[in-house]
Design an enzyme around this catalytic site. Structure first.
Site, mmCIF file in Angstrom:
data_model
loop_
_atom_site.group_PDB
_atom_site.id
_atom_site.type_symbol
_atom_site.label_atom_id
_atom_site.label_comp_id
_atom_site.label_asym_id
_atom_site.label_seq_id
_atom_site.Cartn_x
_atom_site.Cartn_y
_atom_site.Cartn_z
ATOM 1 N N ARG A 190 -7.493 -0.396 1.289
ATOM 2 C CA ARG A 190 -8.032 -1.667 0.777
ATOM 3 C C ARG A 190 -8.468 -1.544 -0.680
ATOM 4 O O ARG A 190 -8.426 -2.517 -1.434
ATOM 5 C CB ARG A 190 -9.196 -2.115 1.688
ATOM 6 C CG ARG A 190 -10.368 -1.183 1.717
ATOM 7 C CD ARG A 190 -11.257 -1.415 2.924
ATOM 8 N NE ARG A 190 -10.670 -0.885 4.157
ATOM 9 C CZ ARG A 190 -11.232 -1.000 5.362
ATOM 10 N NH1 ARG A 190 -12.381 -1.634 5.526
ATOM 11 N NH2 ARG A 190 -10.638 -0.498 6.416
ATOM 12 N N LYS A 220 -9.969 13.263 7.940
ATOM 13 C CA LYS A 220 -9.485 12.909 9.279
ATOM 14 C C LYS A 220 -9.452 14.157 10.158
ATOM 15 O O LYS A 220 -9.310 15.265 9.649
ATOM 16 C CB LYS A 220 -8.059 12.351 9.185
ATOM 17 C CG LYS A 220 -7.948 10.958 8.602
ATOM 18 C CD LYS A 220 -6.490 10.512 8.572
ATOM 19 C CE LYS A 220 -6.347 9.127 7.957
ATOM 20 N NZ LYS A 220 -6.970 8.055 8.756
ATOM 21 N N LYS A 263 0.861 -1.182 0.000
ATOM 22 C CA LYS A 263 0.000 0.000 0.000
ATOM 23 C C LYS A 263 0.897 1.231 0.000
ATOM 24 O O LYS A 263 1.704 1.418 0.901
ATOM 25 C CB LYS A 263 -0.905 0.012 1.240
ATOM 26 C CG LYS A 263 -1.622 1.361 1.480
ATOM 27 C CD LYS A 263 -2.500 1.359 2.733
ATOM 28 C CE LYS A 263 -3.058 2.756 3.042
ATOM 29 N NZ LYS A 263 -3.908 2.792 4.248
ATOM 30 N N GLU A 312 -9.292 3.744 2.319
ATOM 31 C CA GLU A 312 -8.812 3.810 0.931
ATOM 32 C C GLU A 312 -7.759 2.753 0.611
ATOM 33 O O GLU A 312 -7.635 2.344 -0.532
ATOM 34 C CB GLU A 312 -8.269 5.208 0.635
ATOM 35 C CG GLU A 312 -6.806 5.470 1.044
ATOM 36 C CD GLU A 312 -6.557 5.387 2.545
ATOM 37 O OE1 GLU A 312 -7.530 5.523 3.318
ATOM 38 O OE2 GLU A 312 -5.403 5.161 2.954
ATOM 39 N N ASP A 317 -12.029 7.287 3.788
ATOM 40 C CA ASP A 317 -10.807 7.077 4.569
ATOM 41 C C ASP A 317 -10.413 5.595 4.621
ATOM 42 O O ASP A 317 -9.338 5.252 5.096
ATOM 43 C CB ASP A 317 -11.007 7.641 5.983
ATOM 44 C CG ASP A 317 -9.690 7.850 6.714
ATOM 45 O OD1 ASP A 317 -8.633 7.754 6.072
ATOM 46 O OD2 ASP A 317 -9.741 8.123 7.924
ATOM 47 N N ASP A 364 1.815 6.610 5.340
ATOM 48 C CA ASP A 364 0.813 5.623 4.930
ATOM 49 C C ASP A 364 1.249 4.850 3.676
ATOM 50 O O ASP A 364 0.455 4.139 3.074
ATOM 51 C CB ASP A 364 -0.525 6.332 4.695
ATOM 52 C CG ASP A 364 -1.725 5.428 4.930
ATOM 53 O OD1 ASP A 364 -1.543 4.358 5.536
ATOM 54 O OD2 ASP A 364 -2.832 5.787 4.484
ATOM 55 N N ASP A 411 -2.506 10.441 3.364
ATOM 56 C CA ASP A 411 -3.903 10.047 3.580
ATOM 57 C C ASP A 411 -4.613 11.092 4.435
ATOM 58 O O ASP A 411 -4.523 11.065 5.660
ATOM 59 C CB ASP A 411 -3.946 8.668 4.254
ATOM 60 C CG ASP A 411 -5.374 8.191 4.506
ATOM 61 O OD1 ASP A 411 -6.307 8.799 3.948
ATOM 62 O OD2 ASP A 411 -5.541 7.199 5.249
#
Ligand code: BES
Ligand code: MN
Ligand code: ZN
Length: 500
Positions: free
Chosen positions: A350, A276, A264, A348, A346, A287, A269
């Site tokens: 996956r 967030k 990933k 994201e 959020d 991230d 993010d």
């Protein structure tokens, strides 16, 4: 990063300056070469040990400044505990302890690689050296001001004194390659998000060509053609275009199916429209730690010329709120053809992994796929910073990773997958939704989501590294925010089981 110290190996000769590091056991016994170089200073050590209640326990240390009778500025004695109990990882740790004891003023250190019962092996001396490299790392390239009493000397060197210089040098080749991969991964995680956006990340990955890795970069057009609607939906709110990067190291037999490592790579993010909270959001530059690990691993495998075919595939995006950003309620079509209702923008990571995993299984038909992702806050709630969460459809891989993790101190703890959790991501409007609906079992529902994109029953492991890859716990061999977690784990897995 701070310049790594120049590392070399040499015979047991008494240093005439700088720092000397030696090892003793719980009886405060030294090996013969060490005892010889210490001479009458062994008496000083005994007195200091008593004063400091130093008993030679594994990893504990004792410092003597300007010891009488020796020309050096500082003597550091590191305890090894009971020599019979020592594992390879202890020597890496001792290297870290030794480097940590080198004061910022010192320009040279000599480490006597000797145990009470004699010389360390070449492997053990090389492990020490790897620990020195891992500990010496500091990400300070954006610090332009240093106080005078904090400035390190222009050149620093560490010499490992050993009974078999040739064996140590030989054993160090692979260990240096692996450390290089860890430091590369740390650098990527630590870089700020205005510098390391998706295209720049792809360019950094392309530098692996220097060590013989083949690198391909898929741009938005190529990914659109492939139908990667899940990944592209995440990146569509960003001014920075998304990328998928494919890295290949062909060190094995020609027709052997490759091992596949997937990461990933969310360069930042914000949460997107499901934005967030502000506090701590800066941490979301990390991230992309999963993707960083994959790049670091590919470096390690190539630089040590691993006899294996491996492919690394990373999805690199930025998750931003914008007039063009995806909305909660949107339905996207993944490369697999399955549709996904976006409940929370959020969740994201996956979505990125869904397309990258599907693509990897279909294109490479790998022996297995292991993905790494800073996927959920929930895994930090469950496991903290000590273990990464492991989800898998394959017991053998689970067992192997568990053992490799214990061996290199990058530990994994298996978590469950089951139809009960899978049901939680069924959607009213699409084939599935991207969150479980409640916060319960958040790391598990995320893993269930990913599992729906594992094509052709490919053996697969998902490692949720939100607690271990960034903002990491400090150890004797890591003082960095970005840990490079996973490079040593996966290199060990490959070395132990997949190289012929
Ligand atoms: N990148 C985060 C997970 C994360 C949190 C990593 C803290 C490192 C430290 C991920 O994209 C995320 O936002 N996950 C959400 C999922 C939720 C919306 C279902 C989370 O964990 O809260
Ligand atoms: Mn997120
Ligand atoms: Zn994320």
């Amino acid at each position: 990063m701070a310049d790594a110290p120049k590392l070399g190996f040499g015979p047991y000769t008494a240093p005439s300056q700088g720092v000397l590091v030696v090892f003793c056991d719980e009886g405060l016994e030294f090996g013969p070469a060490t005892a010889k170089v210490l001479g009458s200073a062994t008496g000083l050590v005994a007195r200091a040990a008593k004063a400091e209640r130093f008993t030679g326990k594994n990893g504990k240390s004792l410092d003597l400044i300007a010891p009488e009778g020796l020309k050096i500025d500082r003597l550091t004695v590191i305890g090894v505990g009971k020599p019979a109990d020592l594992k390879p990882q202890d020597f890496v740790k001792f290297g870290g302890v030794a480097m940590g004891k080198m004061p910022s003023s010192a320009s040279t250190a000599t480490v006597f690689a000797e145990l009470p019962d004699g010389a360390m092996t070449g492997d053990q001396a090389a492990d020490l050296a790897q620990g020195v490299l891992l500990r010496a790392y500091a990400f300070d390239r954006y610090k332009t001001k240093r106080k005078d009493d904090d400035k390190p000397p222009a050149k620093r060197s560490v010499t490992i004194a050993t009974g078999d210089v040739a064996a140590a040098r030989k054993a160090f080749v692979a260990r240096e390659a692996i450390a290089g991969g860890v430091l590369l991964a740390r650098d990527l995680v630590n870089e700020p998000p205005n510098i390391l956006y998706p295209d720049e990340f792809a360019r950094r990955a392309e530098k692996l060509k220097k060590v013989g890795v083949k690198v391909e970069v898929l741009d938005v057009k190529a990914m659109t053609k492939l139908g990667m609607g899940a990944l592209l939906g995440v990146g569509q709110g960003s001014r920075r275009d998304s990328r998928t990067v494919v890295m290949r190291w062909d060190g094995g037999k020609k027709n052997d199916a490759p091992l596949a490592f997937i990461g990933k790579g969310v360069c930042f993010d914000t949460g997107g429209i499901s934005i967030k909270p502000g506090a701590g959001m800066e941490d979301m530059k990390g991230d992309m730690a999963g993707a960083a690990c994959v790049v670091g691993l590919m470096h390690a495998l190539a630089a040590r010329k691993a006899k294996v075919n491996a492919v690394g595939v990373i999805g690199v995006v930025e998750n931003m709120p914008d007039g063009n950003a995806q909305r909660p309620g949107d339905i996207v079509t993944s490369m697999s053809g399955q549709t996904i209702e976006i409940i929370n923008t959020d969740a994201e990571g996956r979505l990125v992994l869904a397309d990258v995993l599907w693509y990897t299984a279909k294109r490479f038909k790998p022996k297995f796929m292991i993905d790494l992702a800073t996927l959920t806050g929930a895994i930090i709630v469950a496991l903290g910073q000590e273990y990464a969460g492991m989800f898998t459809n394959n017991d053998e891989l689970s067992h192997r990773l568990h053992l490799a993790g214990e061996a290199v101190d990058e530990k994994v703890w298996r978590m469950p997958l089951s139809p009960f959790y899978d049901k939680m991501i069924d959607s009213k409007f699409a084939d599935m939704k991207n969150t479980g609906g409640s916060r319960w079992g958040g790391a598990i529902t995320a893993a269930q989501f990913i599992q729906r994109f594992i094509a052709d029953k490919t053996p697969w492991v998902h490692l949720d590294i939100a607690g271990t890859g960034m903002d990491s716990r400090s150890s004797e061999i890591n003082k960095s925010w970005g840990s490079g977690w996973g490079v040593r784990l996966l290199d060990k897995l490959v070395a132990d089981h997949y190289e012929k």
